[in-house]
Design an enzyme around this catalytic site. Structure first.
Site, PDB file in Angstrom:
ATOM      1  N   LEU A   1     -21.229  49.787  14.309  1.00 25.51           N
ATOM      2  CA  LEU A   1     -19.994  49.163  14.796  1.00 25.51           C
ATOM      3  C   LEU A   1     -19.793  49.439  16.293  1.00 25.51           C
ATOM      4  O   LEU A   1     -20.429  50.329  16.854  1.00 25.51           O
ATOM      5  CB  LEU A   1     -18.814  49.707  13.977  1.00 25.51           C
ATOM      6  CG  LEU A   1     -18.878  49.336  12.484  1.00 25.51           C
ATOM      7  CD1 LEU A   1     -17.953  50.220  11.645  1.00 25.51           C
ATOM      8  CD2 LEU A   1     -18.529  47.858  12.294  1.00 25.51           C
ATOM      9  N   PRO A   2     -18.887  48.670  16.931  1.00 27.76           N
ATOM     10  CA  PRO A   2     -18.759  48.784  18.387  1.00 27.76           C
ATOM     11  C   PRO A   2     -18.305  50.166  18.891  1.00 27.76           C
ATOM     12  O   PRO A   2     -18.881  50.682  19.841  1.00 27.76           O
ATOM     13  CB  PRO A   2     -17.717  47.713  18.738  1.00 27.76           C
ATOM     14  CG  PRO A   2     -17.779  46.718  17.628  1.00 27.76           C
ATOM     15  CD  PRO A   2     -18.114  47.525  16.398  1.00 27.76           C
TER      16      PRO A   2
ATOM     17  N   THR B   1     -22.708  54.108  18.417  1.00 29.08           N
ATOM     18  CA  THR B   1     -22.517  55.097  19.480  1.00 29.08           C
ATOM     19  C   THR B   1     -21.019  55.291  19.658  1.00 29.08           C
ATOM     20  O   THR B   1     -20.318  54.358  20.054  1.00 29.08           O
ATOM     21  CB  THR B   1     -23.115  54.604  20.815  1.00 29.08           C
ATOM     22  OG1 THR B   1     -24.501  54.344  20.628  1.00 29.08           O
ATOM     23  CG2 THR B   1     -22.947  55.652  21.904  1.00 29.08           C
TER      24      THR B   1
ATOM     25  N   LYS C   1     -27.068  61.821  22.088  1.00 30.83           N
ATOM     26  CA  LYS C   1     -27.141  60.436  22.600  1.00 30.83           C
ATOM     27  C   LYS C   1     -26.447  60.320  23.963  1.00 30.83           C
ATOM     28  O   LYS C   1     -27.007  59.756  24.908  1.00 30.83           O
ATOM     29  CB  LYS C   1     -26.490  59.503  21.571  1.00 30.83           C
ATOM     30  CG  LYS C   1     -26.079  58.142  22.067  1.00 30.83           C
ATOM     31  CD  LYS C   1     -27.225  57.164  22.099  1.00 30.83           C
ATOM     32  CE  LYS C   1     -26.792  55.852  22.749  1.00 30.83           C
ATOM     33  NZ  LYS C   1     -27.853  54.919  22.905  1.00 30.83           N
TER      34      LYS C   1
ATOM     35  N   LYS D   1     -20.151  52.203  28.963  1.00 34.96           N
ATOM     36  CA  LYS D   1     -19.516  52.748  27.753  1.00 34.96           C
ATOM     37  C   LYS D   1     -20.012  54.181  27.496  1.00 34.96           C
ATOM     38  O   LYS D   1     -19.223  55.095  27.247  1.00 34.96           O
ATOM     39  CB  LYS D   1     -19.846  51.851  26.542  1.00 34.96           C
ATOM     40  CG  LYS D   1     -19.411  52.450  25.210  1.00 34.96           C
ATOM     41  CD  LYS D   1     -19.978  51.718  24.000  1.00 34.96           C
ATOM     42  CE  LYS D   1     -19.731  52.541  22.740  1.00 34.96           C
ATOM     43  NZ  LYS D   1     -20.219  51.941  21.511  1.00 34.96           N
TER      44      LYS D   1
HETATM   45  P1  NAD Z   1     -22.285  43.994  18.485  1.00 34.44           P
HETATM   46  O1  NAD Z   1     -20.938  43.754  19.061  1.00 34.44           O
HETATM   47  O2  NAD Z   1     -23.350  42.970  18.695  1.00 34.44           O
HETATM   48  O3  NAD Z   1     -22.157  44.233  16.891  1.00 34.44           O
HETATM   49  C1  NAD Z   1     -21.092  44.891  16.284  1.00 34.44           C
HETATM   50  C2  NAD Z   1     -20.738  44.124  15.017  1.00 34.44           C
HETATM   51  O4  NAD Z   1     -19.716  44.825  14.312  1.00 34.44           O
HETATM   52  C3  NAD Z   1     -20.202  42.706  15.300  1.00 34.44           C
HETATM   53  O5  NAD Z   1     -20.996  41.751  14.595  1.00 34.44           O
HETATM   54  C4  NAD Z   1     -18.760  42.752  14.766  1.00 34.44           C
HETATM   55  O6  NAD Z   1     -18.335  41.531  14.190  1.00 34.44           O
HETATM   56  C5  NAD Z   1     -18.874  43.850  13.712  1.00 34.44           C
HETATM   57  N1  NAD Z   1     -17.591  44.464  13.373  1.00 34.44           N
HETATM   58  C6  NAD Z   1     -16.633  44.955  14.189  1.00 34.44           C
HETATM   59  N2  NAD Z   1     -15.620  45.476  13.464  1.00 34.44           N
HETATM   60  C7  NAD Z   1     -15.945  45.330  12.158  1.00 34.44           C
HETATM   61  C8  NAD Z   1     -15.312  45.657  10.938  1.00 34.44           C
HETATM   62  N3  NAD Z   1     -14.127  46.264  10.920  1.00 34.44           N
HETATM   63  N4  NAD Z   1     -15.946  45.362   9.797  1.00 34.44           N
HETATM   64  C9  NAD Z   1     -17.159  44.747   9.794  1.00 34.44           C
HETATM   65  N5  NAD Z   1     -17.807  44.391  10.926  1.00 34.44           N
HETATM   66  C10 NAD Z   1     -17.211  44.684  12.102  1.00 34.44           C
HETATM   67  O7  NAD Z   1     -22.758  45.416  19.043  1.00 34.44           O
HETATM   68  P2  NAD Z   1     -24.259  46.006  19.073  1.00 34.44           P
HETATM   69  O8  NAD Z   1     -24.909  45.679  20.379  1.00 34.44           O
HETATM   70  O9  NAD Z   1     -24.934  45.658  17.798  1.00 34.44           O
HETATM   71  O10 NAD Z   1     -23.945  47.574  19.114  1.00 34.44           O
HETATM   72  C11 NAD Z   1     -23.530  48.286  17.957  1.00 34.44           C
HETATM   73  C12 NAD Z   1     -23.488  49.763  18.300  1.00 34.44           C
HETATM   74  O11 NAD Z   1     -24.784  50.181  18.729  1.00 34.44           O
HETATM   75  C13 NAD Z   1     -22.521  50.116  19.435  1.00 34.44           C
HETATM   76  O12 NAD Z   1     -21.880  51.319  19.119  1.00 34.44           O
HETATM   77  C14 NAD Z   1     -23.433  50.247  20.645  1.00 34.44           C
HETATM   78  O13 NAD Z   1     -22.912  51.111  21.627  1.00 34.44           O
HETATM   79  C15 NAD Z   1     -24.688  50.815  19.991  1.00 34.44           C
HETATM   80  N6  NAD Z   1     -25.935  50.562  20.729  1.00 34.44           N
HETATM   81  C16 NAD Z   1     -26.197  49.314  21.211  1.00 34.44           C
HETATM   82  C17 NAD Z   1     -27.395  49.099  21.902  1.00 34.44           C
HETATM   83  C18 NAD Z   1     -27.732  47.717  22.452  1.00 34.44           C
HETATM   84  O14 NAD Z   1     -28.691  47.606  23.221  1.00 34.44           O
HETATM   85  N7  NAD Z   1     -27.024  46.654  22.064  1.00 34.44           N
HETATM   86  C19 NAD Z   1     -28.315  50.141  22.066  1.00 34.44           C
HETATM   87  C20 NAD Z   1     -28.018  51.393  21.527  1.00 34.44           C
HETATM   88  C21 NAD Z   1     -26.820  51.593  20.853  1.00 34.44           C
END
Ligand code: NAD
Length: 300
Positions: free
Chosen positions: A65-66, A94, A169, A244
């Protein structure tokens, strides 16, 4: 076959859930976004109508999740009330160390083993199953989580107790953000002093200034191995996500009474980049800001 509830199938979670399906797990997916759910279903996940429906009867729950507020709310309102006793909980998002510890504490009180297991590696690594997981939790919870995480990554490392995965992390990413900013301003200075970028790269990459930011992810186009710089800084690790993580590091440093001036400066630099509307570009694009012009152009 393990039944796994997967909540949060965005850029990262979508690829991770697909790899769990490939490994033979029965994955029950829930996301607030219909589009994300459609992609997950095409990859072989079963769509659930709610987070609670996904969790009911599952052996394990994975969340991606975000931010901390989403994680705290989903576990409190959807996971804890619906999960079977002793269901293994894995949060791969994260988030801040404080929330990770408080959610793990509440899980323990409710009788659920839990790990925080944030990842290193971006969207491509999530899709390829080559993420690195840094895991916080008891040895027993880690032992149960390890085979599930291995289906989504190339390395799974136990960092310590609850919250230790998030601590590792943000420490890693603070080091990366500060190193990238230092690498970029150095490459800009080298050019302004009349050094050929390739020649300086050849020297620094075998000298004491060498770093991952320089030799694995060089921010200059046409220098070093292929990197986002060679694609106009598209793809890669978004500057907004680096910001972030640097904010999470600053928050953790405040709560631990630790001095992190370099991390703080990197945070301010990435804030300027993101405020200028560049947040979607790869974080190495900060070289253009520090250079005062597009990277790779000859200084005149
Ligand atoms: P994203 O925004 O693409 O995906 C998050 C998903 O969570 C979305 O599809 C959203 O609809 C869903 N969501 C939000 N609230 C919800 C709820 N209450 N119930 C169900 N679904 C819900 O984000 P991402 O890029 O996939 O990143 C996810 C996590 O991974 C974050 O914490 C980010 O910091 C971490 N991260 C991302 C990357 C990257 O390169 N994108 C790399 C390492 C870590």
């Amino acid at each position: 076959m393990t039944i796994i509830a997967f909540i949060g199938l965005g850029n990262m979670g979508g690829g991770m859930a697909a790899n769990l399906v490939k490994a033979g797990h029965d994955v029950r997916a829930f996301d607030l976004s219909d589009d994300a759910l459609a992609v997950a279903a095409a990859a072989g996940c079963t769509r659930a109508a709610s987070a609670a429906e996904a969790v009911r009867g599952a052996d394990a729950v994975v969340t991606m999740l975000p931010a901390g507020s989403h994680v705290a709310a989903v576990y409190k309102h959807d996971v804890f009330p619906a999960a079977n006793p002793d269901t293994l909980l894995l949060d791969c998002s994260t988030i801040d160390v404080g929330t990770a510890r408080s959610v793990a504490g509440a899980a323990g009180t409710a009788g659920f083993p839990m790990v925080d297991a944030p990842v290193s590696g971006g969207i491509a690594a999530a899709a390829a199953g080559t993420l690195t997981f840094m895991v916080g939790g008891s040895p027993g919870a880690f032992a149960r989580a390890e085979p599930i995480l291995s289906a989504m990554g190339k390395a799974v490392i136990h960092a310590g107790d609850a919250g230790a995965g998030q601590a590792a992390k943000i420490c890693n990413n603070m080091l990366l953000g500060a190193t990238m900013a230092a690498t970029c301003e150095t490459l800009a200075l080298a050019q302004k002093l009349g050094l050929d970028p390739q020649t300086f790269y050849d020297i620094a990459s075998v000298s004491s200034g060498q770093s991952w930011s320089l030799t694995s992810y060089c921010p200059l186009p046409g220098v070093g191995p292929d990197s986002p710089a060679d694609r106009g800084y598209a793809g890669g690790f978004a500057a907004a996500l680096m910001l972030k993580d640097l904010k999470l590091a600053a928050e953790a440093a405040r709560s631990a009474d630790a001095a992190t001036p370099m991390g703080g400066l990197a945070k301010e630099l990435y804030q300027i980049l993101v405020s200028a509307g560049e947040g979607a570009r790869d974080f190495s694009a900060i070289i253009e800001m520090l250079n005062g012009r597009p990277a790779g152009r000859k200084h005149d």
